[in-house]
Design a protein around this motif. Structure first.
Motif, PDB file in Angstrom:
ATOM      1  N   VAL A  68      43.632  49.885  50.532  1.00 55.07           N
ATOM      2  CA  VAL A  68      42.528  50.064  49.456  1.00 55.07           C
ATOM      3  C   VAL A  68      43.545  51.127  48.418  1.00 55.07           C
ATOM      4  O   VAL A  68      43.864  52.193  49.102  1.00 55.07           O
ATOM      5  N   SER A  69      43.289  50.770  47.104  1.00 54.60           N
ATOM      6  CA  SER A  69      44.175  51.816  46.344  1.00 54.60           C
ATOM      7  C   SER A  69      43.559  51.940  44.746  1.00 54.60           C
ATOM      8  O   SER A  69      43.339  50.512  44.460  1.00 54.60           O
ATOM      9  N   ASN A  70      43.532  52.686  44.276  1.00 52.08           N
ATOM     10  CA  ASN A  70      43.330  52.942  42.881  1.00 52.08           C
ATOM     11  C   ASN A  70      44.757  52.707  42.075  1.00 52.08           C
ATOM     12  O   ASN A  70      44.651  52.593  40.861  1.00 52.08           O
ATOM     13  N   ARG A  71      45.697  53.054  42.790  1.00 50.61           N
ATOM     14  CA  ARG A  71      47.051  52.944  42.086  1.00 50.61           C
ATOM     15  C   ARG A  71      47.749  51.472  42.221  1.00 50.61           C
ATOM     16  O   ARG A  71      47.934  51.013  43.300  1.00 50.61           O
ATOM     17  N   VAL A  72      47.850  50.814  41.020  1.00 44.83           N
ATOM     18  CA  VAL A  72      48.095  49.562  40.901  1.00 44.83           C
ATOM     19  C   VAL A  72      49.614  49.587  41.341  1.00 44.83           C
ATOM     20  O   VAL A  72      50.172  48.525  41.909  1.00 44.83           O
ATOM     21  N   SER A  73      50.304  50.598  41.155  1.00 43.29           N
ATOM     22  CA  SER A  73      52.067  50.431  41.781  1.00 43.29           C
ATOM     23  C   SER A  73      51.885  50.633  43.263  1.00 43.29           C
ATOM     24  O   SER A  73      52.867  49.800  43.750  1.00 43.29           O
ATOM     25  N   ALA A  74      50.804  50.723  43.909  1.00 45.56           N
ATOM     26  CA  ALA A  74      50.961  50.576  45.487  1.00 45.56           C
ATOM     27  C   ALA A  74      50.544  49.163  45.889  1.00 45.56           C
ATOM     28  O   ALA A  74      50.816  48.532  46.995  1.00 45.56           O
ATOM     29  N   LEU A  75      50.050  48.174  45.073  1.00 40.31           N
ATOM     30  CA  LEU A  75      49.576  47.141  45.174  1.00 40.31           C
ATOM     31  C   LEU A  75      50.519  45.971  44.987  1.00 40.31           C
ATOM     32  O   LEU A  75      50.614  44.714  45.081  1.00 40.31           O
ATOM     33  N   HIS A  76      51.853  46.461  44.177  1.00 37.45           N
ATOM     34  CA  HIS A  76      52.743  45.470  43.701  1.00 37.45           C
ATOM     35  C   HIS A  76      53.143  44.446  44.538  1.00 37.45           C
ATOM     36  O   HIS A  76      53.366  43.089  44.152  1.00 37.45           O
ATOM     37  N   HIS A  77      53.442  44.698  45.877  1.00 42.39           N
ATOM     38  CA  HIS A  77      53.952  43.827  46.722  1.00 42.39           C
ATOM     39  C   HIS A  77      52.922  43.078  47.612  1.00 42.39           C
ATOM     40  O   HIS A  77      53.187  42.415  48.454  1.00 42.39           O
ATOM     41  N   LEU A 118      42.560  41.853  46.013  1.00 37.27           N
ATOM     42  CA  LEU A 118      41.214  41.755  45.673  1.00 37.27           C
ATOM     43  C   LEU A 118      40.639  42.845  44.841  1.00 37.27           C
ATOM     44  O   LEU A 118      40.803  43.899  45.059  1.00 37.27           O
ATOM     45  N   VAL A 119      40.107  42.387  43.589  1.00 35.40           N
ATOM     46  CA  VAL A 119      39.714  43.431  42.359  1.00 35.40           C
ATOM     47  C   VAL A 119      38.214  43.641  42.612  1.00 35.40           C
ATOM     48  O   VAL A 119      37.315  42.419  42.652  1.00 35.40           O
ATOM     49  N   LEU A 120      37.733  44.658  42.896  1.00 36.76           N
ATOM     50  CA  LEU A 120      36.132  45.045  43.057  1.00 36.76           C
ATOM     51  C   LEU A 120      35.716  45.755  41.848  1.00 36.76           C
ATOM     52  O   LEU A 120      36.456  46.775  41.435  1.00 36.76           O
ATOM     53  N   ASP A 121      34.449  45.621  41.502  1.00 37.42           N
ATOM     54  CA  ASP A 121      33.928  46.255  40.432  1.00 37.42           C
ATOM     55  C   ASP A 121      32.435  46.462  41.084  1.00 37.42           C
ATOM     56  O   ASP A 121      31.807  45.552  41.228  1.00 37.42           O
ATOM     57  N   GLU A 122      31.962  47.628  41.328  1.00 31.64           N
ATOM     58  CA  GLU A 122      30.791  48.145  41.764  1.00 31.64           C
ATOM     59  C   GLU A 122      30.367  47.266  42.972  1.00 31.64           C
ATOM     60  O   GLU A 122      29.217  46.688  43.281  1.00 31.64           O
ATOM     61  N   GLY A 123      31.433  47.137  43.882  1.00 27.73           N
ATOM     62  CA  GLY A 123      31.247  46.355  45.104  1.00 27.73           C
ATOM     63  C   GLY A 123      31.192  44.861  44.872  1.00 27.73           C
ATOM     64  O   GLY A 123      31.017  44.279  46.180  1.00 27.73           O
ATOM     65  N   HIS A 124      31.392  44.546  44.022  1.00 32.09           N
ATOM     66  CA  HIS A 124      31.467  43.003  43.711  1.00 32.09           C
ATOM     67  C   HIS A 124      32.957  42.362  43.513  1.00 32.09           C
ATOM     68  O   HIS A 124      33.606  43.020  42.766  1.00 32.09           O
ATOM     69  N   LEU A 125      33.174  41.323  44.001  1.00 30.44           N
ATOM     70  CA  LEU A 125      34.750  40.781  43.834  1.00 30.44           C
ATOM     71  C   LEU A 125      34.893  40.217  42.515  1.00 30.44           C
ATOM     72  O   LEU A 125      33.751  39.191  42.141  1.00 30.44           O
TER      73      LEU A 125
END
Length: 175
Positions: free
Chosen positions: A125-134, A139-146
């Motif tokens: 789980v991360s708010n840093r996009v750089s951590a998700l690169h690989h 899964l992108v969530l907005d207010e608990g919804h995919l």
């Protein structure tokens, strides 16, 4: 049985007023495995600065450590357990980008281990996009919804929250 197969590493970990080593091993000390977990969690350079290395008392709730050191100590604890599923709840929020990159590379190396027993499923789980690169799947969530899903390259190519965050964090013009 399920709890024995899952390690959860929270963003705000609780550390005991014990040594760093004892906070990692949590009573089941295997020194070689503890040192490997500490190294994988990028704490190696920090040990030189601590007065007693891994035997340094971290104080109540880890008061003697920086926020990033507390997060990495908790990460080492999660890695030490050698479970089949590792859940990392924004454990990179208090580390600099160089340390983040070393941690991501170490986690990726575990995911690519030759022996399938040594390849845990890692949920990051991360708010840093750089951590998700690989990541294999984001899964992108907005207010608990995919609201979207895909790989980093797929998500940066299509308009949405992920692309906006990526542009913003990369220093682009998007808000």
């Amino acid at each position: 049985a399920w709890r024995q197969d899952v390690s959860v590493v929270p963003q705000l970990p609780f550390l005991f007023s014990e040594s760093l080593a004892e906070n990692v091993a949590m009573g089941d000390m295997n020194e070689e495995r503890m040192l490997q977990a500490v190294h994988t969690a990028a704490l190696g350079p920090d040990l030189q600065a601590l007065p007693d290395g891994v035997n340094t008392l971290v104080g109540q709730k880890g008061i003697m450590l920086s926020g990033g050191q507390r997060q990495r100590t908790a990460l080492a604890r999660g890695l030490y357990r050698e479970t089949r599923c590792l859940v990392l709840d924004d454990v990179l929020s208090a580390v600099d980008h160089g340390t983040e990159q070393r941690l991501i590379e170490a986690l990726e190396a575990r995911s690519n281990a030759k022996d399938p027993q040594d390849r845990p499923t890692t949920l990051l789980v991360s708010n840093r996009v750089s951590a998700l690169h690989h990541a294999d799947l984001i899964l992108v969530l907005d207010e608990g919804h995919l609201v979207d899903q895909g790989t980093h390259s797929e998500l940066t190519q299509r308009p949405g929250f992920y692309q906006d965050a990526w542009k913003h964090q990369a220093g682009g013009d998007e808000p």
